[in-house]
Design a protein around this motif. Structure first.
Motif, mmCIF file in Angstrom:
data_model
loop_
_atom_site.group_PDB
_atom_site.id
_atom_site.type_symbol
_atom_site.label_atom_id
_atom_site.label_comp_id
_atom_site.label_asym_id
_atom_site.label_seq_id
_atom_site.Cartn_x
_atom_site.Cartn_y
_atom_site.Cartn_z
ATOM 1 N N GLY A 72 -80.108 10.647 -6.503
ATOM 2 C CA GLY A 72 -80.024 11.219 -5.160
ATOM 3 C C GLY A 72 -81.224 12.085 -4.840
ATOM 4 O O GLY A 72 -81.794 11.995 -3.748
ATOM 5 N N LEU A 94 -75.613 3.276 -3.166
ATOM 6 C CA LEU A 94 -75.325 4.564 -2.533
ATOM 7 C C LEU A 94 -76.088 5.688 -3.219
ATOM 8 O O LEU A 94 -76.631 6.581 -2.572
ATOM 9 C CB LEU A 94 -73.821 4.855 -2.602
ATOM 10 N N GLU A 95 -76.124 5.631 -4.546
ATOM 11 C CA GLU A 95 -76.883 6.646 -5.305
ATOM 12 C C GLU A 95 -78.347 6.614 -4.883
ATOM 13 O O GLU A 95 -78.966 7.640 -4.660
ATOM 14 C CB GLU A 95 -76.779 6.350 -6.804
ATOM 15 N N LEU A 96 -78.883 5.384 -4.788
ATOM 16 C CA LEU A 96 -80.308 5.244 -4.483
ATOM 17 C C LEU A 96 -80.654 5.659 -3.061
ATOM 18 O O LEU A 96 -81.813 5.914 -2.752
ATOM 19 C CB LEU A 96 -80.744 3.786 -4.706
ATOM 20 N N ARG A 97 -79.656 5.695 -2.183
ATOM 21 C CA ARG A 97 -79.917 6.128 -0.800
ATOM 22 C C ARG A 97 -79.645 7.623 -0.641
ATOM 23 O O ARG A 97 -79.583 8.129 0.465
ATOM 24 C CB ARG A 97 -79.042 5.334 0.176
ATOM 25 N N GLY A 98 -79.430 8.319 -1.756
ATOM 26 C CA GLY A 98 -79.307 9.765 -1.712
ATOM 27 C C GLY A 98 -77.942 10.287 -1.315
ATOM 28 O O GLY A 98 -77.790 11.442 -0.931
ATOM 29 N N TYR A 99 -76.917 9.427 -1.419
ATOM 30 C CA TYR A 99 -75.579 9.828 -0.987
ATOM 31 C C TYR A 99 -75.029 10.976 -1.828
ATOM 32 O O TYR A 99 -74.447 11.925 -1.305
ATOM 33 C CB TYR A 99 -74.660 8.593 -1.048
ATOM 34 N N ALA A 156 -84.398 9.953 -4.582
ATOM 35 C CA ALA A 156 -84.459 9.016 -3.450
ATOM 36 C C ALA A 156 -85.483 9.445 -2.416
ATOM 37 O O ALA A 156 -86.042 8.604 -1.714
ATOM 38 C CB ALA A 156 -83.078 8.918 -2.806
ATOM 39 N N ASN A 211 -78.628 11.402 4.893
ATOM 40 C CA ASN A 211 -78.263 12.025 3.616
ATOM 41 C C ASN A 211 -79.244 13.116 3.224
ATOM 42 O O ASN A 211 -78.893 14.058 2.515
ATOM 43 C CB ASN A 211 -78.201 10.969 2.507
#
Lengths: 292, 555
Positions: B80, A207-212, B83, B112
């Motif tokens: 974040g 999730l962090e890596l997908r920019g959440y 990314a 996001n």
């Protein structure tokens, strides 16, 4: 989560499908006329079959029937109203004299029937509504809560697979008998829980890596155009909501359980049930569209 | 602006005593394809996680020095923020996908980033087409295979078109075909989009030929940084475990420079006249040679042998007789499999995904009941499934297996450690100790399902040695594997399974020298010229080449 676009309910936007399911629930909650409940149950079953999710809904129905039977039993034993005694059980300790009346029995069965219809409606919703679309719908209200719910749904089959694998691994251990003991089973549960935590940490990293964490709000813009399935399902939802009002406020499905059972008869309940069935199943009968 | 820059970067995980990265400095330029090599626990994953900001923002710990990812300092920007500039793909496909459908998964990072719906839709379409997952867009992520999941996760990582993509052993959980496809995909992205790629990988022979540069880490420190050939030359002296089979073949033959791949190796050998594009690899027929007829094909048990029972006098550790596994829906996973393992025999079971290898192992170990046929064994059958972690239930190594069993797999002295704190190879050995049990009840057969997934070459070599030792004690060993190099190092016999039945059952040398997919790299390199005894491993190939050179040099 349903397979995408397999039926009109799958293809319709999540908002319309949810409104449709909630309207079915509203009709069931508006009254307990047996004809109305029966019609709703049949309509939901037919809708589930048409959408190819009959198995999922049947699984929920099995649980709901057990619950309904329990409600009927408890209602018959506990409720002291009703004039038609069908069974005298005599003194039953703290319950005192227990007389089972026909009214309490029927009332309990109808309450159970209502629970069955509500469970079936939610099972249908769970099977046809895309959780991702639901997440998109809830984004503005509470994105994080919705995402947590979606992730919980996603992690369940992963953990089920892990549990199956661990069970096989236990059977392959040279001390396989030891894992069958209470202590052994506790060790398996502990290892599974530790594995679940590992999985959760990995998912959190993704999730962090997908920019959440650094999420930016999307600009407000016009929604997507409505498809014919969106329109027909939303229309059915509106129609069912209107019928729910009719059931709640009108006399067509009037019913009184105590002191004596009084159920509305004549043409009015039949017309009402026909209308419910027609409105509920209309969007599923869609045959328009281009074959290829 | 460089794609990735590390300046004297050191990092220690929380609670760890030694740093995972020590004083690492390197620069990856835009458009470069860099392979990150090193043994297990050398710091590759930590470096990847430092590049994408998970270290230290997600993991905590102590860091010094500086990491800049596409101009963003990771001290000021978390994962974040990064990314948008850098896509990251980790090992396990199962936990790389968070949404329910492929379309939602690829859209997730774009949403996001706060993009408009039209931009999200376009990004999804472009990424899906570029990664070859367009036909999966409306599929549920639950239905995808490991290879498909990993491609979808890569599409999600690349949807925002980052300038840099960091990959931590993305092929370790995939079968070789899916792994090769992923590497080719990365090469295409690198060439067509100019995306810089940093790929941490154990199987260097798979990716070195595509790389511009290779970096080697050892105990958290950078010890080699150069073109692939230079790295292989360096590895020949300093880290033999990092040499590819082709490089080892050349080293044994005394040839230089070390080739980065099969194509380069064959070109060099052809230039030296040591390879001519003739027929099959050897005079004898081989399973993979279509012209070889039924050589290597499993021999049908003769009626006479069945009547007289002569075949049954052969000592047998484990035997499957006419084993069928038919699904209720009608499809058959196993179709009348006959297989016999002699005591102490080491057999590799190979075949593509879905051929029935794992199902056969489950039947042989008694985990499943066949619809027809039966399994006979001379004693207990031990099965080590794909995930060794599933066997580890306790909080101390000593609670998992007896000290004799631990000693047998070389885990003496680790009694008090938590099994989850062990390295991948150690965990594998501990699981092996768990299924083998004490010495006095040694199993008649030991079955292993894909035991080398995610292992470096040193760990694979160690496992092969231990399995040979177990075989020498009389336990039959059957290994289901995609890894032809491991099969060549271990097995005396190879059974090739396709569509639920054996299509080849012959000595390893016969099966692994003649195939295209089921062949070692050495066999593929030397496959152009007939030889009486085809070479499977680099050492044999080196001897063969030296013999050829001697013949060529003789007037």
């Amino acid at each position: 989560m349903g397979a995408p676009r397999a039926s009109p309910l799958h293809a319709a936007r999540a908002g319309a499908t949810i409104a449709y399911g909630l309207s079915l629930v509203a009709v069931a909650l508006a009254g307990t006329h047996p004809l109305v409940l029966g019609t709703l149950a049949v309509a939901i079953a037919l809708a589930a079959l048409r959408c190819g999710v009959g198995r999922e809904v049947a699984r929920a129905a099995r649980l709901a029937l057990v619950l309904a039977a329990l409600i009927a039993l408890v209602n018959a034993l506990v409720v002291r109203e009703g004039l038609t005694v069908v069974l005298r059980l005599g003194g039953a300790g703290p319950l005192g004299e227990v007389d089972v009346t026909a009214e309490a029995l029927v009332s309990g069965l109808l309450l159970g029937g209502r629970v069955v219809v509500v469970v079936l409606a939610f099972a249908l919703l769970a099977a046809v509504v895309d959780a991702d679309a639901l997440l998109r719908l809830a984004r503005r209200a509470s994105f994080r809560s919705a995402l947590t719910a979606v992730l919980a749904l996603r992690i369940v089959p992963v953990l089920a697979r892990d549990a199956r694998r661990m069970d096989e691994a236990c059977r392959c251990r040279s001390d396989a008998a030891a894992t069958g003991t209470a202590r052994g089973r506790l060790a398996v549960v502990r290892a599974l829980a530790a594995g679940a935590l590992d999985r959760a940490v990995d998912v959190a990293a993704t999730l962090e890596l997908r920019g959440y964490a650094a999420r930016r709000p999307a600009p407000r813009e016009r929604g997507e155009p409505w498809s014919r399935h969106d329109l027909s399902v939303a229309g059915a939802a509106a129609g069912l909501a209107a019928l729910a009002l009719w059931v709640a406020l009108g006399d067509a499905a009037a019913m009184r359980s105590y002191p004596r059972l009084e159920i509305a008869g004549g043409a009015a309940p039949a017309v009402l049930c026909a209308a419910i069935a027609l409105v509920a199943l209309a969007p599923l009968a869609a045959r328009r569209g281009i074959a290829r | 602006m460089s794609a990735l820059r590390l300046e004297r970067f050191s990092y220690t995980y929380p609670g760890a005593e030694t740093p995972a990265l020590r004083d690492v400095s390197l620069v990856v330029e835009p458009g470069e394809f860099v392979v990150l090599a090193g043994l297990s626990a050398s710091g590759k994953s930590t470096l990847i996680r430092a590049g994408c900001g998970l270290v230290p923002h997600f993991h905590g710990g102590t860091a010094s020095g500086r990491v800049t990812c596409v101009g963003l300092d990771t001290r000021e920007h978390g994962p974040g923020d990064l990314a948008r500039a850098c896509g990251t793909l980790l090992q396990d496909p199962e936990t790389q996908v968070v949404m329910g459908t492929v379309r939602a998964e690829i859209a997730f990072p774009l949403e996001n980033a706060g993009l408009r719906a039209a931009a999200v839709a376009r990004g999804v379409e472009e990424a899906a087409l570029a990664l070859g997952v367009a036909d999966l867009l409306d599929r549920s992520t639950r239905e995808l295979s490991g290879g498909e999941l990993q491609r979808v996760a890569l599409a999600a990582a690349l949807a925002a078109r980052p300038a840099l993509v960091l990959l931590d052993e993305p092929t370790s959980q995939l079968d070789p075909v899916a792994g090769d496809e992923l590497i080719w995909l990365l090469r295409r992205l690198n060439e067509e989009w100019g995306t810089a790629v940093v790929l941490a990988e154990h199987r260097l022979e798979r990716c070195l030929a595509h790389a511009d540069r290779a970096i080697v880490l050892e105990d958290g420190a950078l010890v080699c940084d150069g073109p692939p050939r230079a790295m292989l030359e360096w590895a020949a002296d300093r880290a033999p475990a990092l040499q590819t089979p082709a490089a080892r073949l050349f080293a044994h033959a005394g040839l230089r420079p070390a080739p980065a791949g099969v194509k380069e190796a064959r070109a060099t050998l052809r230039a030296h006249g040591l390879l001519d594009g003739a027929a099959g690899p050897d005079g004898a027929g081989s399973a993979g040679d279509p012209e070889a007829g039924d050589a290597g094909a499993p021999r049908a048990t003769g009626a006479w042998r069945r009547l007289t029972g002569r075949g049954d006098r052969i000592p047998t550790a484990l035997r499957a007789r006419g084993l069928w596994h038919e699904l209720t829906a009608g499809r058959a996973i196993l179709r009348g499999v006959d297989l016999r393992l002699r005591p102490g025999e080491r057999v590799a079971l190979m075949g593509r995904n879905g051929a029935g290898k794992s199902t056969l192992l489950r039947h042989l170990a008694g985990l499943q009941e066949p619809t027809r046929g039966r399994v006979e064994s001379a004693g207990r059958v031990a099965l080590l499934l794909q995930h060794p972690g599933d066997y580890l239930l306790h909080e101390r190594v000593a609670d998992e297996a007896s000290s004799a069993a631990l000693a047998a797999v070389g885990l003496t002295g680790l009694d008090e450690r938590h099994p989850r704190d062990l390295s991948g190879g150690q965990r594998q050995r501990l699981a092996l100790a768990v299924v083998l049990g004490d010495g006095d009840e040694r199993p008649a057969a030991l079955l292993l399902d894909e035991p080398t997934r995610g292992m470096d070459r040193a760990a694979k070599g160690d496992l092969a040695r231990r399995l040979r030792a177990i075989g020498a004690q009389g336990t039959a060993v059957l290994v289901a594997t995609h890894d032809a190099e491991f099969a060549a190092a271990l097995a005396e016999r190879v059974v090739l399974l396709a569509d639920g039945r054996p299509i080849a059952d012959a000595p390893a040398r016969e099966v692994l020298a003649g195939g295209w997919h089921f062949a070692t790299e050495t066999a593929r390199i030397l496959g152009g010229r007939p030889a009486a005894r085809p070479a499977l491993v680099a050492e044999e190939g080196g001897d063969l080449l030296r013999a050829r050179m001697t013949v060529e040099a003789t007037p």
